[in-house]
Design an enzyme around this catalytic site. Structure first.
Site, PDB file in Angstrom:
ATOM      1  N   LYS A 209       0.834  -1.199   0.000  1.00  0.00           N
ATOM      2  CA  LYS A 209       0.000   0.000   0.000  1.00  0.00           C
ATOM      3  C   LYS A 209       0.875   1.258   0.000  1.00  0.00           C
ATOM      4  O   LYS A 209       0.688   2.168  -0.783  1.00  0.00           O
ATOM      5  CB  LYS A 209      -0.922  -0.040   1.219  1.00  0.00           C
ATOM      6  CG  LYS A 209      -1.841   1.140   1.343  1.00  0.00           C
ATOM      7  CD  LYS A 209      -2.815   0.946   2.493  1.00  0.00           C
ATOM      8  CE  LYS A 209      -3.493   2.273   2.809  1.00  0.00           C
ATOM      9  NZ  LYS A 209      -4.428   2.188   3.917  1.00  0.00           N
ATOM     10  N   GLU A 215      10.400  -4.792   4.591  1.00  0.00           N
ATOM     11  CA  GLU A 215      10.412  -6.206   4.182  1.00  0.00           C
ATOM     12  C   GLU A 215      10.148  -6.329   2.682  1.00  0.00           C
ATOM     13  O   GLU A 215      10.867  -7.025   1.950  1.00  0.00           O
ATOM     14  CB  GLU A 215       9.313  -6.994   4.925  1.00  0.00           C
ATOM     15  CG  GLU A 215       9.564  -7.207   6.397  1.00  0.00           C
ATOM     16  CD  GLU A 215       9.068  -6.061   7.269  1.00  0.00           C
ATOM     17  OE1 GLU A 215       8.818  -4.949   6.729  1.00  0.00           O
ATOM     18  OE2 GLU A 215       8.939  -6.266   8.482  1.00  0.00           O
ATOM     19  N   GLY A 269      -4.996  -1.742   4.886  1.00  0.00           N
ATOM     20  CA  GLY A 269      -4.161  -2.871   4.439  1.00  0.00           C
ATOM     21  C   GLY A 269      -4.821  -4.218   4.704  1.00  0.00           C
ATOM     22  O   GLY A 269      -4.901  -5.080   3.829  1.00  0.00           O
ATOM     23  N   ARG A 270      -5.330  -4.399   5.931  1.00  0.00           N
ATOM     24  CA  ARG A 270      -5.887  -5.707   6.289  1.00  0.00           C
ATOM     25  C   ARG A 270      -7.277  -5.938   5.695  1.00  0.00           C
ATOM     26  O   ARG A 270      -7.871  -6.988   5.895  1.00  0.00           O
ATOM     27  CB  ARG A 270      -5.890  -5.887   7.808  1.00  0.00           C
ATOM     28  CG  ARG A 270      -6.564  -4.771   8.579  1.00  0.00           C
ATOM     29  CD  ARG A 270      -6.229  -4.829  10.066  1.00  0.00           C
ATOM     30  NE  ARG A 270      -6.715  -3.666  10.789  1.00  0.00           N
ATOM     31  CZ  ARG A 270      -6.057  -2.514  10.907  1.00  0.00           C
ATOM     32  NH1 ARG A 270      -4.877  -2.361  10.324  1.00  0.00           N
ATOM     33  NH2 ARG A 270      -6.556  -1.516  11.601  1.00  0.00           N
ATOM     34  N   GLU A 355      -5.019  -6.580  14.634  1.00  0.00           N
ATOM     35  CA  GLU A 355      -4.499  -5.264  14.251  1.00  0.00           C
ATOM     36  C   GLU A 355      -5.637  -4.238  14.291  1.00  0.00           C
ATOM     37  O   GLU A 355      -5.393  -3.046  14.479  1.00  0.00           O
ATOM     38  CB  GLU A 355      -3.868  -5.317  12.852  1.00  0.00           C
ATOM     39  CG  GLU A 355      -2.920  -4.147  12.575  1.00  0.00           C
ATOM     40  CD  GLU A 355      -2.087  -4.308  11.307  1.00  0.00           C
ATOM     41  OE1 GLU A 355      -0.921  -4.742  11.400  1.00  0.00           O
ATOM     42  OE2 GLU A 355      -2.596  -3.996  10.213  1.00  0.00           O
ATOM     43  N   HIS A 386      -5.557 -32.986  17.565  1.00  0.00           N
ATOM     44  CA  HIS A 386      -4.437 -33.811  18.021  1.00  0.00           C
ATOM     45  C   HIS A 386      -3.299 -32.948  18.554  1.00  0.00           C
ATOM     46  O   HIS A 386      -2.176 -33.412  18.660  1.00  0.00           O
ATOM     47  CB  HIS A 386      -3.967 -34.715  16.886  1.00  0.00           C
ATOM     48  CG  HIS A 386      -5.005 -35.725  16.511  1.00  0.00           C
ATOM     49  ND1 HIS A 386      -5.126 -36.941  17.140  1.00  0.00           N
ATOM     50  CD2 HIS A 386      -6.027 -35.665  15.620  1.00  0.00           C
ATOM     51  CE1 HIS A 386      -6.159 -37.602  16.628  1.00  0.00           C
ATOM     52  NE2 HIS A 386      -6.720 -36.830  15.704  1.00  0.00           N
ATOM     53  N   LYS A 514       9.329  -0.703  14.193  1.00  0.00           N
ATOM     54  CA  LYS A 514       9.945  -0.372  12.897  1.00  0.00           C
ATOM     55  C   LYS A 514      11.007   0.702  13.088  1.00  0.00           C
ATOM     56  O   LYS A 514      12.098   0.627  12.520  1.00  0.00           O
ATOM     57  CB  LYS A 514       8.893   0.171  11.917  1.00  0.00           C
ATOM     58  CG  LYS A 514       7.864  -0.825  11.451  1.00  0.00           C
ATOM     59  CD  LYS A 514       6.983  -0.164  10.379  1.00  0.00           C
ATOM     60  CE  LYS A 514       5.720  -0.939  10.106  1.00  0.00           C
ATOM     61  NZ  LYS A 514       4.784  -0.256   9.228  1.00  0.00           N
TER      62      LYS A 514
HETATM   63  O1  F6P Z   1       3.036  -2.957   9.746  1.00  0.00           O
HETATM   64  C1  F6P Z   1       1.691  -3.111   9.602  1.00  0.00           C
HETATM   65  C2  F6P Z   1       1.226  -2.760   8.237  1.00  0.00           C
HETATM   66  O2  F6P Z   1       1.163  -1.394   8.088  1.00  0.00           O
HETATM   67  C3  F6P Z   1      -0.107  -3.418   7.935  1.00  0.00           C
HETATM   68  O3  F6P Z   1      -1.175  -2.691   8.396  1.00  0.00           O
HETATM   69  C4  F6P Z   1      -0.041  -3.574   6.466  1.00  0.00           C
HETATM   70  O4  F6P Z   1      -0.985  -4.501   6.017  1.00  0.00           O
HETATM   71  C5  F6P Z   1       1.378  -4.025   6.303  1.00  0.00           C
HETATM   72  O5  F6P Z   1       2.106  -3.264   7.247  1.00  0.00           O
HETATM   73  C6  F6P Z   1       1.964  -3.870   4.933  1.00  0.00           C
HETATM   74  O6  F6P Z   1       1.963  -2.525   4.535  1.00  0.00           O
HETATM   75  P1  F6P Z   1       2.169  -2.133   3.027  1.00  0.00           P
HETATM   76  O7  F6P Z   1       1.069  -2.736   2.240  1.00  0.00           O
HETATM   77  O8  F6P Z   1       2.129  -0.634   3.015  1.00  0.00           O
HETATM   78  O9  F6P Z   1       3.510  -2.653   2.590  1.00  0.00           O
END
Ligand code: F6P
Length: 548
Positions: A209, A215, A269-270, A355, A386, A514
């Site tokens: 987003k 990452e 995002g979620r 979240e 199990h 972060k």
């Molecule tokens: O760190 C949490 C977050 O902001 C989530 O809410 C989001 O889904 C995820 O990181 C990934 O963010 P992006 O889509 O901006 O890379």
């Protein structure tokens, strides 16, 4: 209304009094003496093929009424309308919350800042259709003209969990294109995916987003290097597309604007799998199935919007969760799908729910003095049986559970499905009714156990029961029912957020870690030292002096 007042509202007080005086010593065995209980506490929607049975909850008619009163007093309905109509209910980020617009199949206008958002949503949907059709038909090829066989989605959180969960759930319908998901910044994740792939037939979807997530950008750069090393710079345009709200950053990364699928800040995002973030789903199972997913979600949206609370599935799911969270002190909620295809469902819901509702600050920007969102966890049945079900049945923790099952298997194989579903039904029965001391002794006597053995074993074999469960029984697992199921949970989360008076749509709690990681990174690279507590400092020292 301040925190103090919420717990002192007549609605809360009534629930508390009712719990103490009329419920805390009640057992489901007694409640089920009422023959009409299932009829009273279940909803069957034959249009979509979903039955929601909540009769195995520790409630009676009065509890239900008091919970309904609470949700009405919380003005869930009013906030629902605000959300659907594009008002900026995410007040800490000054944003509208419009994942529902992404699946607004009526196409009726929805305005944000005076602008109808539907045309732009429809344009991106058409672009997703064209791209995924072309890819699947072999019209979009790699740099060397070869057909794309493998799509790698690079993203994390909402840019990974939703599409990954859906792709797994609809795997049966996948045909010509493989999808892979890389999320972890641990190099092992991308290494293990890339080692199997041919760059000439691989397409990377960079899903972010913000397009700033460490990452995702790190993995995307590694993927790009891998491709360029083998096919050269010019190949990037055929092998990279982006899903983002951030055109500027996408261009800076070197992805052509034409290869970008846009979404907007009114999509959290979620809650974004319905947006361009769903592109890997389109590539994997085809755009038609993605549309069916949207239709299913739209169906649940209409149900949530238009059904009286007393028959409103997400509202009922929400009030029951609230009941256990705030009056029984349940701190977790298990989600247990009896479908291997839904093996990522709990992981997806962990972000969706935790979240969203893992918050302590209320509508008045004060700290709450009551519990908010629970810990969500789970695994598919029967695997969970199990492993951790022992604790749910006989442990000291109180864990409400959702059991999700399907009447028809996607693929019938011998009697697997009947065996699976026998377990689904048996577990909720066992959790509710347990096994009394008398029943245990009776079975021991029948088996001819000695008096000594009976004395030792009896207490161990008793199941107290009275463990509450919801049963969600769905006719068939397909894109439409999956979309409907996901949206039901989204609206449950929303309803609870309103009842707890928190903002379910920001996520400030992920920021501090972060920031600190960025401070520490140079220390691990060049040994520079920053100020830390003695624990962190010494751990970093040990890391630096032992790394090879
Ligand atoms: O760190 C949490 C977050 O902001 C989530 O809410 C989001 O889904 C995820 O990181 C990934 O963010 P992006 O889509 O901006 O890379």
């Amino acid at each position: 209304m301040s925190n103090f007042e919420l717990k002192n509202t007549p609605c809360w007080q009534n629930l508390e009094k009712h719990y103490i005086e009329e419920i805390q010593n009640v057992h489901l065995r007694d409640l089920f003496k009422d023959e009409n209980r299932f009829n009273e506490f279940s909803i069957s929607d034959n249009n979509i093929g979903i039955t929601f049975d909540y009769s195995k909850n520790i409630i009676n008619s009065k509890t239900f009424k008091l919970l309904m009163d609470f949700s009405k007093e919380a003005r869930v309905n009013e906030y629902t309308k605000k959300m659907f109509s594009g008002q900026k209910i995410n007040w800490t980020e000054k944003r509208a919350v419009l994942h529902t617009a992404l699946r607004n199949r009526s196409n009726s206008p929805i305005y944000v800042d005076g602008k109808n958002v539907m045309p732009q949503i429809n344009i991106v949907l058409s672009k997703m259709k064209k791209f995924s059709d072309d890819l699947r038909e072999g019209k979009w090829t790699g740099f060397t003209g070869k057909r794309i066989t493998d799509v790698v989605n690079i993203g994390i959180g909402g840019s990974d969990l939703g599409p990954k969960m859906v792709c797994e759930a609809l795997r049966y319908y996948a045909d010509i294109v493989n999808v892979h998901f890389v999320s972890n910044i641990d190099g092992a994740d991308i290494y293990e995916v890339l080692k199997k792939l041919n760059p000439q037939t691989t397409l990377f979807i960079i899903a972010s987003k913000t397009f700033t997530t460490l990452e995702t950008i790190t993995n995307a750069l590694t993927a790009r290097q891998w491709l360029v090393d083998q096919l050269g710079d010019k190949a990037v345009v055929n092998h990279f597309v982006a899903l983002s709200t951030n055109v500027k950053k996408v261009k800076e990364f070197g992805i052509d604007e034409n290869n970008m699928f846009e979404f907007w800040n009114f999509v959290g995002g979620r809650y974004s799998l319905w947006s361009a973030i769903g592109l890997p789903i389109c590539c994997y199972v085809g755009f038609e199935k993605f549309e069916e997913l949207l239709e299913g979600a739209y169906y649940s949206d209409q149900h949530f919007l238009n059904t009286p609370y007393e028959k409103n599935i997400p509202v009922i799911m929400a009030v029951l969760g609230f009941w256990y969270n705030n009056f029984f002190n349940a701190s977790t909620h298990a989600v247990l799908p009896y479908s291997q295809y839904l093996h990522r469902f709990a992981a997806y819901l962990q972000q969706g729910d935790m979240e969203s509702n893992g918050k302590t600050i209320n509508f008045e920007n004060d700290r709450v003095d009551y519990q908010t969102g629970p810990i969500i966890w789970g695994e598919p049945g029967t695997n969970g049986q199990h492993s951790f079900y022992q604790l749910i049945h006989q442990g000291t923790k109180f864990i409400p559970c959702d059991f999700i099952g399907y009447i028809n298997p996607v693929k019938k194989i011998g009697d697997h499905h009947e065996k699976l579903m026998a377990n689904y039904f048996a577990q909720t029965e066992a959790l509710a009714f347990g096994l009394t001391k008398e029943q245990v002794i009776e079975s021991f006597n029948q088996a001819g156990l000695s008096k000594e053995d009976i004395k030792v074993l009896t207490n161990h074999k008793i199941f107290e029961g009275n463990r509450p469960t919801n049963s969600i029984l769905i006719n068939n697992l397909n894109s439409k029912t999956l979309g409907a199921l996901i949206a039901l949970y989204e609206h449950k989360i929303f309803t609870q957020g309103i009842m707890w008076r928190i903002n379910s749509f920001d996520q400030w709690g992920v920021e501090l870690g972060k920031v600190l990681a960025n401070v520490i990174l140079p220390e691990l690279k060049d040994g520079s030292e920053n100020n830390h507590d003695s624990s962190t400092k010494n751990l970093i020292k040990i890391f630096n002096s032992n790394k090879q």
